[in-house]
Design a protein around this motif. Structure first.
Motif, PDB file in Angstrom:
ATOM      1  N   GLN A  30       0.859  -1.185   0.000  1.00 48.39           N
ATOM      2  CA  GLN A  30       0.000   0.000   0.000  1.00 48.39           C
ATOM      3  C   GLN A  30       0.894   1.233   0.000  1.00 48.39           C
ATOM      4  OE1 GLN A  30      -3.129   0.258   2.998  1.00 48.39           O
ATOM      5  NE2 GLN A  30      -2.830   2.473   3.124  1.00 48.39           N
ATOM      6  N   ILE A  31       0.656   2.131  -0.941  1.00 49.87           N
ATOM      7  CA  ILE A  31       1.531   3.294  -1.086  1.00 49.87           C
ATOM      8  C   ILE A  31       0.820   4.615  -0.834  1.00 49.87           C
ATOM      9  CG2 ILE A  31       3.136   2.133  -2.632  1.00 49.87           C
ATOM     10  CD1 ILE A  31       1.725   3.395  -4.993  1.00 49.87           C
ATOM     11  N   ALA A  32      -0.505   4.614  -0.770  1.00 53.73           N
ATOM     12  CA  ALA A  32      -1.211   5.879  -0.533  1.00 53.73           C
ATOM     13  C   ALA A  32      -2.604   5.592  -0.001  1.00 53.73           C
ATOM     14  CB  ALA A  32      -1.299   6.707  -1.812  1.00 53.73           C
ATOM     15  N   ASP A  33      -3.103   6.548   0.771  1.00 50.61           N
ATOM     16  CA  ASP A  33      -4.461   6.489   1.290  1.00 50.61           C
ATOM     17  C   ASP A  33      -4.990   7.917   1.279  1.00 50.61           C
ATOM     18  OD1 ASP A  33      -6.828   5.926   2.488  1.00 50.61           O
ATOM     19  OD2 ASP A  33      -6.001   5.103   4.341  1.00 50.61           O
ATOM     20  N   LEU A  34      -5.841   8.220   0.312  1.00 48.09           N
ATOM     21  CA  LEU A  34      -6.326   9.583   0.116  1.00 48.09           C
ATOM     22  C   LEU A  34      -7.631   9.765   0.881  1.00 48.09           C
ATOM     23  CD1 LEU A  34      -5.633   9.826  -3.732  1.00 48.09           C
ATOM     24  CD2 LEU A  34      -4.138  10.459  -1.844  1.00 48.09           C
ATOM     25  N   THR A  35      -7.543  10.405   2.031  1.00 48.08           N
ATOM     26  CA  THR A  35      -8.699  10.511   2.927  1.00 48.08           C
ATOM     27  C   THR A  35      -9.250  11.922   3.054  1.00 48.08           C
ATOM     28  OG1 THR A  35      -7.195  10.773   4.822  1.00 48.08           O
ATOM     29  CG2 THR A  35      -7.913   8.534   4.288  1.00 48.08           C
ATOM     30  N   HIS A  36      -8.649  12.905   2.380  1.00 49.09           N
ATOM     31  CA  HIS A  36      -9.103  14.288   2.493  1.00 49.09           C
ATOM     32  C   HIS A  36      -9.319  14.882   1.102  1.00 49.09           C
ATOM     33  CE1 HIS A  36      -8.094  14.084   6.741  1.00 49.09           C
ATOM     34  NE2 HIS A  36      -6.874  13.688   6.417  1.00 49.09           N
ATOM     35  N   ASP A  37     -10.269  15.775   1.027  1.00 46.31           N
ATOM     36  CA  ASP A  37     -10.555  16.425  -0.245  1.00 46.31           C
ATOM     37  C   ASP A  37      -9.347  17.238  -0.703  1.00 46.31           C
ATOM     38  OD1 ASP A  37     -12.157  17.292  -2.433  1.00 46.31           O
ATOM     39  OD2 ASP A  37     -12.500  19.192  -1.397  1.00 46.31           O
TER      40      ASP A  37
END
Length: 368
Positions: free
Chosen positions: A125-132
């Motif tokens: 896992q290289i990224a987790d986009l949790t914000h606008d």
């Protein structure tokens, strides 16, 4: 079409090559080298967008390519740097490296070989986009090449050397959407989750008298008092064995992992021939077997279909089995006691964002 998991191939742009050029002007004999550098290749960037709710755009265009940088020119003019290719994805998208099972040619987007399609599996896992508006650099563009102006020296006054632009990064990636909401409606098919969400919010999920009417998560916004809002996700119905991916188990269960509060919607009348007590125990077991951390989340029960026969008797037995559990009896179809669910959500959501609710302890998990 709702798409929440997709494999893509991304290729950043190649840098432009350097230029070999010599200054040639009137009254300037032997002006020397003046070849400019190449421009940088374009990056591939993922940007989280709150107005995007699925990955269907990548289903039709699974190959993402950025433009190459411009070549250098004479008079020390650098090539134009390519603009980044920005791909919008939903908030809550997780990015994994796709690891091929077997050999694969480097830097190619071909997925069909003579021996058949290449098989991939999830890697790191290289990224987790949790914000606008959060961005992640998926592939970096290649650096521009150097012009011959960089190679001049006292012994080499007319260099003809230059360098090619660097290759842009490339690779296969898995993008997986996990719905972000404050609360999740979890239950068996036909428990009335979609009808309840219609009553709570302006969302319009499909409602029909057959199982698996809801095939993908739907989020509704519930307005509370004191100008508060809470997002509630309608999770498609789970069945026994969902943790082993029976039915569409993993496709549905992974959307629960983002939610901070779990609301188990039960058919308290047993209209589908099941026991509400057995339903709750089975749902709790499936969630615990899928991810033990989920069973530690705050949770409560919404006793639906209280307008049907046997609902009151079953509710009495249910309260006796779980005396410490907070239960909200409702009739989603008739819109009765919906305010109880909003009150339940209001007690859990703090008045001021960022402050912990003083009543959140009331939702301590009751272990079966």
């Amino acid at each position: 079409m709702f798409v929440d998991r997709i494999r893509v191939f991304a290729q950043a742009g190649q840098g432009g090559r350097g230029c070999v050029s010599f200054r040639r002007e009137k009254f300037v004999p032997k002006g020397g080298p003046d070849g400019g550098d190449g421009g940088r290749g374009g990056d591939v960037i993922l940007r989280a967008d709150e107005h995007t709710d699925h990955l269907a755009n990548l289903f039709y265009e699974p190959i993402i390519r950025a433009k190459h940088g411009g070549h250098g020119q004479g008079k020390k003019m650098h090539g134009k740097a390519a603009l980044p290719t920005i791909v919008t994805v939903p908030v809550g998208t997780i990015v994994y490296r796709a690891m091929p099972i077997g050999p694969i040619e480097s830097g190619t987007a071909n997925i069909d070989h003579e021996s058949g399609p290449i098989q991939f599996e999830n890697g790191e896992q290289i990224a987790d986009l949790t914000h606008d508006a959060e961005e992640f650099l998926l592939c970096r563009g290649g650096a521009g090449g150097k012009g011959n102006v960089h190679f001049k020296s006292s012994r080499n006054r007319a260099p003809r050397q230059y360098t090619e632009g660097g290759e842009g990064e490339s690779g296969y990636f898995f993008l997986e959407l996990r719905t972000i909401a404050d609360a999740a409606l979890v239950g068996y098919p036909n428990a009335g989750k979609s009808t309840l969400l219609r009553q709570l919010s302006a969302a319009q999920p499909k409602v029909a008298p057959y199982p698996f009417t809801t095939l993908h998560p739907i989020i509704g916004v519930v307005d509370l008092d004191e100008y508060r809002r809470v997002t509630v996700a309608d999770i498609p119905g789970l069945i026994e064995g969902a943790h082993r991916n029976l039915g569409l188990g993993h496709d549905f269960l992974r959307h629960i992992t983002r939610c901070r509060l779990l609301l188990f919607v039960l058919d308290m009348a047993g209209s589908e021939g099941r026991s509400p007590i057995a339903d709750l125990e089975s749902l709790r077991r499936e969630i615990d077997l899928y991810d033990s951390r989920l069973s530690e989340r705050p949770w409560s029960v919404i006793a639906n279909k209280m307008d049907l026969p046997q609902a009151e008797d079953n509710l009495g037995q249910f309260r006796a089995r779980f005396p410490e559990l907070m239960i909200a009896p409702v009739s989603a179809k008739q819109g009765r006691e919906i305010s109880q669910v909003k009150s339940l959500l209001g007690e859990w959501i703090p008045v001021q964002p960022g402050l912990a609710s003083s009543t959140q302890a009331n939702f301590t998990a009751v272990h079966d």
